[in-house]
Design an enzyme around this catalytic site. Structure first.
Site, PDB file in Angstrom:
ATOM      1  N   HIS A  54       0.829  -1.193   0.000  1.00 51.97           N
ATOM      2  CA  HIS A  54       0.000   0.000   0.000  1.00 51.97           C
ATOM      3  C   HIS A  54       0.871   1.254   0.000  1.00 51.97           C
ATOM      4  O   HIS A  54       2.060   1.220   0.343  1.00 51.97           O
ATOM      5  CB  HIS A  54      -0.941  -0.019   1.191  1.00 51.97           C
ATOM      6  CG  HIS A  54      -2.017  -1.059   1.074  1.00 51.97           C
ATOM      7  ND1 HIS A  54      -3.039  -1.192   1.984  1.00 51.97           N
ATOM      8  CD2 HIS A  54      -2.234  -2.027   0.143  1.00 51.97           C
ATOM      9  CE1 HIS A  54      -3.846  -2.176   1.623  1.00 51.97           C
ATOM     10  NE2 HIS A  54      -3.363  -2.708   0.511  1.00 51.97           N
TER      11      HIS A  54
ATOM     12  N   GLU B  96       1.048   3.936   1.851  1.00 48.09           N
ATOM     13  CA  GLU B  96       1.660   4.404   3.083  1.00 48.09           C
ATOM     14  C   GLU B  96       2.862   3.546   3.489  1.00 48.09           C
ATOM     15  O   GLU B  96       3.823   4.053   4.074  1.00 48.09           O
ATOM     16  CB  GLU B  96       0.633   4.467   4.223  1.00 48.09           C
ATOM     17  CG  GLU B  96      -0.055   3.164   4.548  1.00 48.09           C
ATOM     18  CD  GLU B  96      -1.349   2.970   3.784  1.00 48.09           C
ATOM     19  OE1 GLU B  96      -2.357   2.609   4.415  1.00 48.09           O
ATOM     20  OE2 GLU B  96      -1.342   3.168   2.543  1.00 48.09           O
TER      21      GLU B  96
ATOM     22  N   CYS C 167      -2.219  -1.712   7.652  1.00 47.60           N
ATOM     23  CA  CYS C 167      -1.308  -0.580   7.477  1.00 47.60           C
ATOM     24  C   CYS C 167      -1.316   0.349   8.682  1.00 47.60           C
ATOM     25  O   CYS C 167      -0.314   1.013   8.966  1.00 47.60           O
ATOM     26  CB  CYS C 167      -1.673   0.200   6.217  1.00 47.60           C
ATOM     27  SG  CYS C 167      -1.354  -0.725   4.695  1.00 47.60           S
TER      28      CYS C 167
ATOM     29  N   ALA D 273     -21.617  12.142 -27.331  1.00 43.96           N
ATOM     30  CA  ALA D 273     -21.094  13.321 -28.027  1.00 43.96           C
ATOM     31  C   ALA D 273     -22.162  13.756 -29.011  1.00 43.96           C
ATOM     32  O   ALA D 273     -22.588  12.964 -29.861  1.00 43.96           O
ATOM     33  CB  ALA D 273     -19.783  12.997 -28.737  1.00 43.96           C
TER      34      ALA D 273
ATOM     35  N   ARG E 189     -11.746   6.832 -21.212  1.00 47.12           N
ATOM     36  CA  ARG E 189     -11.695   5.373 -21.317  1.00 47.12           C
ATOM     37  C   ARG E 189     -10.611   4.795 -20.407  1.00 47.12           C
ATOM     38  O   ARG E 189     -10.795   3.737 -19.798  1.00 47.12           O
ATOM     39  CB  ARG E 189     -11.415   4.963 -22.771  1.00 47.12           C
ATOM     40  CG  ARG E 189     -12.581   5.196 -23.734  1.00 47.12           C
ATOM     41  CD  ARG E 189     -12.207   4.788 -25.137  1.00 47.12           C
ATOM     42  NE  ARG E 189     -13.316   4.957 -26.075  1.00 47.12           N
ATOM     43  CZ  ARG E 189     -13.247   4.691 -27.378  1.00 47.12           C
ATOM     44  NH1 ARG E 189     -12.114   4.226 -27.893  1.00 47.12           N
ATOM     45  NH2 ARG E 189     -14.298   4.874 -28.155  1.00 47.12           N
TER      46      ARG E 189
ATOM     47  N   ASP F 248     -20.901   1.201 -37.126  1.00 45.61           N
ATOM     48  CA  ASP F 248     -19.731   2.084 -37.083  1.00 45.61           C
ATOM     49  C   ASP F 248     -18.392   1.368 -37.169  1.00 45.61           C
ATOM     50  O   ASP F 248     -17.377   2.011 -37.423  1.00 45.61           O
ATOM     51  CB  ASP F 248     -19.740   2.899 -35.780  1.00 45.61           C
ATOM     52  CG  ASP F 248     -20.762   4.025 -35.801  1.00 45.61           C
ATOM     53  OD1 ASP F 248     -21.347   4.270 -36.867  1.00 45.61           O
ATOM     54  OD2 ASP F 248     -20.973   4.650 -34.747  1.00 45.61           O
TER      55      ASP F 248
ATOM     56  N   LEU G 252     -13.145   0.665 -29.982  1.00 47.36           N
ATOM     57  CA  LEU G 252     -13.497   0.704 -28.558  1.00 47.36           C
ATOM     58  C   LEU G 252     -12.286   0.393 -27.675  1.00 47.36           C
ATOM     59  O   LEU G 252     -12.384  -0.331 -26.691  1.00 47.36           O
ATOM     60  CB  LEU G 252     -14.637  -0.274 -28.245  1.00 47.36           C
ATOM     61  CG  LEU G 252     -15.965  -0.019 -28.963  1.00 47.36           C
ATOM     62  CD1 LEU G 252     -16.971  -1.125 -28.630  1.00 47.36           C
ATOM     63  CD2 LEU G 252     -16.532   1.345 -28.594  1.00 47.36           C
TER      64      LEU G 252
ATOM     65  N   GLU H 152     -20.726   3.526 -24.352  1.00 43.22           N
ATOM     66  CA  GLU H 152     -20.645   4.329 -25.575  1.00 43.22           C
ATOM     67  C   GLU H 152     -21.535   3.653 -26.611  1.00 43.22           C
ATOM     68  O   GLU H 152     -21.051   2.946 -27.492  1.00 43.22           O
ATOM     69  CB  GLU H 152     -19.207   4.428 -26.081  1.00 43.22           C
ATOM     70  CG  GLU H 152     -18.304   5.293 -25.228  1.00 43.22           C
ATOM     71  CD  GLU H 152     -16.994   5.634 -25.935  1.00 43.22           C
ATOM     72  OE1 GLU H 152     -16.962   5.621 -27.190  1.00 43.22           O
ATOM     73  OE2 GLU H 152     -16.013   5.910 -25.244  1.00 43.22           O
TER      74      GLU H 152
ATOM     75  N   LEU I  86     -29.496   1.880 -26.912  1.00 42.74           N
ATOM     76  CA  LEU I  86     -28.794   1.458 -25.700  1.00 42.74           C
ATOM     77  C   LEU I  86     -28.736   2.604 -24.695  1.00 42.74           C
ATOM     78  O   LEU I  86     -28.899   2.384 -23.485  1.00 42.74           O
ATOM     79  CB  LEU I  86     -27.380   0.973 -26.033  1.00 42.74           C
ATOM     80  CG  LEU I  86     -26.513   0.567 -24.834  1.00 42.74           C
ATOM     81  CD1 LEU I  86     -27.192  -0.500 -23.987  1.00 42.74           C
ATOM     82  CD2 LEU I  86     -25.134   0.093 -25.301  1.00 42.74           C
TER      83      LEU I  86
END
Length: 383
Positions: free
Chosen positions: A52, A54, A86, A156, A199, A215, A219, A311, A316
């Site tokens: 970790h 710390e 920790c 978009a 992403r 399209d 992705l 996306e 959807l």
């Protein structure tokens, strides 16, 4: 800016360096400042690094940690996991003061780390840069409480809410993805570059098979930033119509997961022979054979997916919104108007009508050249 603020900013920068390298764990950064006020050690947690943040900072500081201050964006753990507690290491190092942004949402910790520190006589201060720290680990909070990913719906579009001009040929309008290549890009280069940063912040990305057909997207995460595991490309494909010639299939390297609900076994074997993982999800109902999105989220949670970026096309998008699986929005807008007949951001197929507006809250605006984006929440990730 005070010395505390500078050190906490440094801890948050270190935590952000773990994005893409830490999931399904939280992003954590730590800074040790010695009794003279000088930085003595620092650390960033990565999943494969195991230790970790710390612990890394304390090891680097060595004896200079005694009497010093530890700055962290997340509470030190108090339980035995892949590493020991920790909080015990912080006590053993002789730290006199801990400045931390927030309590760990993990029920195995949830304040117990702070309690251990205080019981040992360490002065603990909580709440520095809390809002920034909570946003950084919002997907971890959602996952650790509910075992499902934090879901962000990305789009978009133009100022009049269109994601593409009217599709030509056999393409169905609602299959075209937001900001896709049909008829040219909606947003400019700066916004499109930011999409890859978005992403990169996620474990998985999801689209419908109609978008793949319409399209032919990749992705993929093309941010150039390091990842512990590749961005999982999830395709909803009820009847396994995934084109074998698609770029997604051709570039698959154990990073494509197709979720189907009604395909026959022979078709599944055919797709799997291409190196594509195919898994079955229960359909919405006897009359709606699409995969149930609530089951999809539970399924992805079992794969340790803590964050999902959708996306998709208009159908959807609406299905995700109306089903209630979306936690937040990231919507890019270009200063353009496409007008009547163009593809809208959402479209319903008539099932699961939603009554009343879906309300986004805690909005934040972002500028990308001439484009802008609205980021907002439909749900609180910490509830």
């Amino acid at each position: 800016m005070t010395a505390d603020e500078q050190s906490m900013r440094r801890a948050l920068e270190l935590a952000r360096a773990g994005i893409g390298l830490v999931s399904p764990n939280p992003a954590v950064g730590a800074v040790v400042v010695d009794a003279s006020g000088n930085e003595a050690g620092f650390g960033t947690h990565t999943y494969d690094g195991i230790k970790h943040a710390e612990i890394l900072a304390l090891e680097q500081a060595g004896g200079r940690a005694r009497g010093g201050t530890l700055y962290m964006n997340l509470e030190p753990c108090s339980h035995q996991g892949r590493t020991g507690p920790c909080a015990e290491a912080v006590i053993a190092a002789g730290i006199a003061r801990v400045v931390c942004s927030m309590q760990d949402p993990n029920p195995l910790v949830a304040g117990q780390g702070f309690a251990m520190l205080r019981a040992a006589g360490i002065h603990v201060e909580i709440g520095a840069s809390e809002a920034e720290a909570k946003k950084l680990n919002e997907s971890f909070a959602k996952y650790i409480w509910h075992q499902i990913p934090l879901v962000t719906l990305k789009g978009a579009m133009t100022l009049d809410g269109k994601i593409a001009p009217p599709p030509s040929g056999t393409r169905h309008p609602t299959d075209v993805a937001a900001g896709g290549s049909t008829g040219g890009w909606i947003t400019g280069e700066i916004a499109r570059q930011h999409v890859h940063q978005l992403r990169h912040q996620h474990d998985a990305i999801m689209a419908g098979v109609g978008t793949v057909i319409a399209d032919d997207p990749l992705l993929t995460d093309r941010s150039g930033l390091p990842r512990r595991r590749p961005l999982l490309r999830v395709i909803l494909d009820s009847w396994l119509r995934l084109p074998q010639t698609s770029r997604l299939v051709k570039t698959a390297k154990d990073d494509v997961l197709v979720l189907c609900s009604s395909a026959d076994d022979s078709k599944q074997r055919e797709i799997e022979q291409l190196g594509i993982r195919v898994e079955r999800i229960a359909p919405v109902s006897k009359t709606d054979e699409r995969p149930d999105l609530s089951d999809v989220m539970r399924h992805l949670g079992k794969h340790e997916i803590t964050s999902l970026l959708i996306e998709g096309g208009a159908t959807l998008n609406w299905t995700a919104l109306s089903s209630g699986v979306v936690d937040k929005l990231f919507l890019y807008y270009a200063p353009k108007i496409l007008g009547e007949g163009s593809v809208p951001f959402t479209a319903s197929e008539g099932a699961g009508a939603h009554h009343g507006a879906i309300q986004a809250r805690h909005l934040q605006l972002h500028q990308f050249g001439e484009d802008f984006a609205v980021e907002g929440y439909l749900k609180d990730p910490y509830q």
